[in-house]
Scaffold this active site. Sequence first.
Site, short mmCIF file in Angstrom:
data_model
loop_
_atom_site.label_atom_id
_atom_site.label_comp_id
_atom_site.label_asym_id
_atom_site.label_seq_id
_atom_site.Cartn_x
_atom_site.Cartn_y
_atom_site.Cartn_z
N LEU A 33 2.50 14.13 21.85
CA LEU A 33 1.81 14.62 20.51
C LEU A 33 2.75 14.73 19.41
O LEU A 33 2.74 15.45 18.27
CB LEU A 33 1.42 16.17 20.73
CG LEU A 33 0.10 16.19 21.90
CD1 LEU A 33 -0.28 17.77 21.97
CD2 LEU A 33 -0.99 15.30 21.61
N ASP A 51 6.39 13.44 27.73
CA ASP A 51 7.22 12.56 26.96
C ASP A 51 7.37 11.14 27.76
O ASP A 51 7.65 11.46 28.99
CB ASP A 51 8.49 12.94 26.24
CG ASP A 51 8.96 12.17 25.30
OD1 ASP A 51 9.52 11.16 25.41
OD2 ASP A 51 9.13 12.79 23.91
N ALA A 74 4.64 4.41 21.62
CA ALA A 74 5.68 3.66 20.85
C ALA A 74 5.88 3.99 19.51
O ALA A 74 4.93 4.72 19.10
CB ALA A 74 5.49 2.20 21.34
N TYR A 140 11.74 -3.39 14.97
CA TYR A 140 10.48 -2.95 15.78
C TYR A 140 10.12 -4.17 16.69
O TYR A 140 9.85 -4.23 18.06
CB TYR A 140 9.44 -2.69 14.88
CG TYR A 140 8.12 -2.76 15.38
CD1 TYR A 140 7.79 -1.63 16.50
CD2 TYR A 140 7.00 -3.37 15.29
CE1 TYR A 140 6.34 -1.77 16.93
CE2 TYR A 140 5.76 -3.56 15.62
CZ TYR A 140 5.56 -2.57 16.67
OH TYR A 140 4.27 -2.53 17.11
N PHE A 168 -2.17 -7.94 16.25
CA PHE A 168 -1.81 -8.28 14.91
C PHE A 168 -2.27 -6.57 14.11
O PHE A 168 -2.03 -5.95 14.55
CB PHE A 168 -2.76 -9.44 14.65
CG PHE A 168 -1.76 -10.71 15.04
CD1 PHE A 168 -1.65 -10.85 16.43
CD2 PHE A 168 -1.25 -11.76 14.31
CE1 PHE A 168 -1.28 -12.03 16.93
CE2 PHE A 168 -0.57 -12.76 14.95
CZ PHE A 168 -0.38 -13.02 16.20
N ASN A 169 -3.16 -6.98 13.20
CA ASN A 169 -3.42 -5.85 12.33
C ASN A 169 -4.71 -5.21 12.75
O ASN A 169 -5.74 -5.99 13.26
CB ASN A 169 -3.54 -6.01 10.92
CG ASN A 169 -1.94 -6.25 10.24
OD1 ASN A 169 -1.24 -7.47 10.92
ND2 ASN A 169 -1.23 -5.21 9.73
N HIS A 186 0.02 2.56 6.54
CA HIS A 186 -0.93 1.49 6.72
C HIS A 186 -1.88 1.03 5.58
O HIS A 186 -2.45 2.21 4.99
CB HIS A 186 -1.62 1.25 8.06
CG HIS A 186 -0.89 1.34 9.38
ND1 HIS A 186 -0.42 2.66 9.73
CD2 HIS A 186 -0.04 0.38 9.76
CE1 HIS A 186 0.10 2.26 10.94
NE2 HIS A 186 0.59 1.01 10.91
N LEU A 187 -1.94 -0.35 5.34
CA LEU A 187 -2.77 -0.65 4.18
C LEU A 187 -4.17 0.02 4.11
O LEU A 187 -4.35 0.55 2.99
CB LEU A 187 -2.63 -1.98 4.07
CG LEU A 187 -3.44 -2.80 2.86
CD1 LEU A 187 -2.74 -2.33 1.54
CD2 LEU A 187 -3.40 -4.05 3.01
N ARG A 278 8.79 -4.71 1.32
CA ARG A 278 9.12 -3.77 2.38
C ARG A 278 9.75 -4.88 3.38
O ARG A 278 9.32 -5.60 3.88
CB ARG A 278 7.89 -3.19 3.00
CG ARG A 278 8.04 -2.14 3.76
CD ARG A 278 6.59 -1.65 4.28
NE ARG A 278 5.87 -2.43 5.15
CZ ARG A 278 4.78 -2.07 5.84
NH1 ARG A 278 4.15 -1.15 5.78
NH2 ARG A 278 4.26 -3.09 6.73
N1 UDP Z 1 1.20 -2.85 2.43
C1 UDP Z 1 1.20 -2.74 1.02
N2 UDP Z 1 1.19 -1.41 0.53
C2 UDP Z 1 0.88 -0.59 1.27
C3 UDP Z 1 1.10 -0.55 2.70
C4 UDP Z 1 1.03 -2.01 3.29
O1 UDP Z 1 1.38 -3.77 0.47
O2 UDP Z 1 1.06 0.88 1.00
C5 UDP Z 1 1.37 -4.28 3.05
C6 UDP Z 1 2.30 -4.49 3.92
O3 UDP Z 1 3.76 -4.81 3.11
C7 UDP Z 1 1.63 -5.50 4.77
C8 UDP Z 1 0.36 -5.30 4.81
O4 UDP Z 1 0.14 -4.54 3.67
O5 UDP Z 1 1.98 -6.90 4.18
C9 UDP Z 1 0.02 -4.74 6.13
O6 UDP Z 1 0.57 -3.58 6.22
P1 UDP Z 1 0.48 -2.24 7.37
O7 UDP Z 1 1.64 -1.36 7.17
O8 UDP Z 1 -0.94 -1.88 7.30
O9 UDP Z 1 0.40 -3.09 8.62
P2 UDP Z 1 1.71 -3.94 9.40
O10 UDP Z 1 1.67 -5.64 9.04
O11 UDP Z 1 3.18 -3.59 8.90
O12 UDP Z 1 1.47 -3.98 10.85
#
Ligand code: UDP
Length: 325
Positions: A33, A51, A74, A140, A168-169, A186-187, A278
Amino acid sequence: MDLLVIGGAGYIGSVVAGQLLAAGHRVTVYDNLVNGHRAAVPDGAAFVHGDVLDLDTLIRVLRRGFDGVLHFAALSLVGESVAEPARYFRTNVGGTVNVIEAMRATGTPRLVFSSTAAVYGVPDEVPIPETAPLRPISPYGASKLATDTLIGYAAAAHGIAAVSLRYFNVAGAWGGLGEDHRPETHLIPLALQVALGQRPHLAIFGSDYPTPDGTCIRDYLHVEDLGHAHLLALEAAQPGQHRIYNLGNGAGFSVREVIETARRVTGHPIPTVAAPRRAGDPPVLVASSERIRAELGWEPRKPDLETIIADAWEWTRAHPHGYPE
Ligand code: UDP
């Protein structure tokens, strides 16, 4: 089957726990948690607060007798892993070392593991098949690759029936279960928080990537479809074998295209600001999921980005502050 879902109070683990219950399996969720939520543990699942780094407790729980483990617990943020590599290796690699040792000590036969596209790094070709070179560019991705490697050896040595699913995403919601990370990074959930009025704007991390609009391209899969793959993997796992499957829709969307779709779905302008790249982000990640389609008959039922975002939006509006604590 009687199944232990480690990390089953998190986003993907909770959805899979719910789908397993719906399919008639018995489910125990094991979660510390720290990032998971007690309220995300589906009704009908037993819960153990534990854990993954606590080997004794893992062994004690698995001694009750399980047909398999689904291991989701993870750390999963690329940027954070660049800043804190040892923590990522301790939890991701060390945690799975414990899972395998506990399975071995108790004779637990099956393992389904959450792996990632981040093991491929910057691919030579997209869509990415499972045979692509493994060259992670973040701690990661490297920690997940080390874990996949361990699972391969452990399957051979101990006869474990193992499957790694390389996500993937992932986005969307299922069965009243959705995405609630604190802080959210996350985006799609961030775009929806802007649409809800909880944030003034969304940062675009990098506009100078070698892609048509300069922003990163990702392959977004509905969590419902991702979850379904776990049930197929569990059934298909064979003793002594470690199978590996990529999971995505096979279609890439840029950060700008995702935001545009979120604007259409929500009817909100979702203002953006330019921000630096990033650390650890590859320019393009798109899956070839041909192997899991061919071998397990998996097929996405909700491949459309608009549907994925609409389902996430519905959950976000119903849970504007996420799960209750
Ligand atoms: N991203 C972005 N702005 C944000 C969060 C994410 O531009 O505030 C971009 C990030 O650089 C990546 C894509 O969106 O290219 C997806 O990122 P996310 O963190 O959702 O998933 P990841 O690909 O890291 O698993």
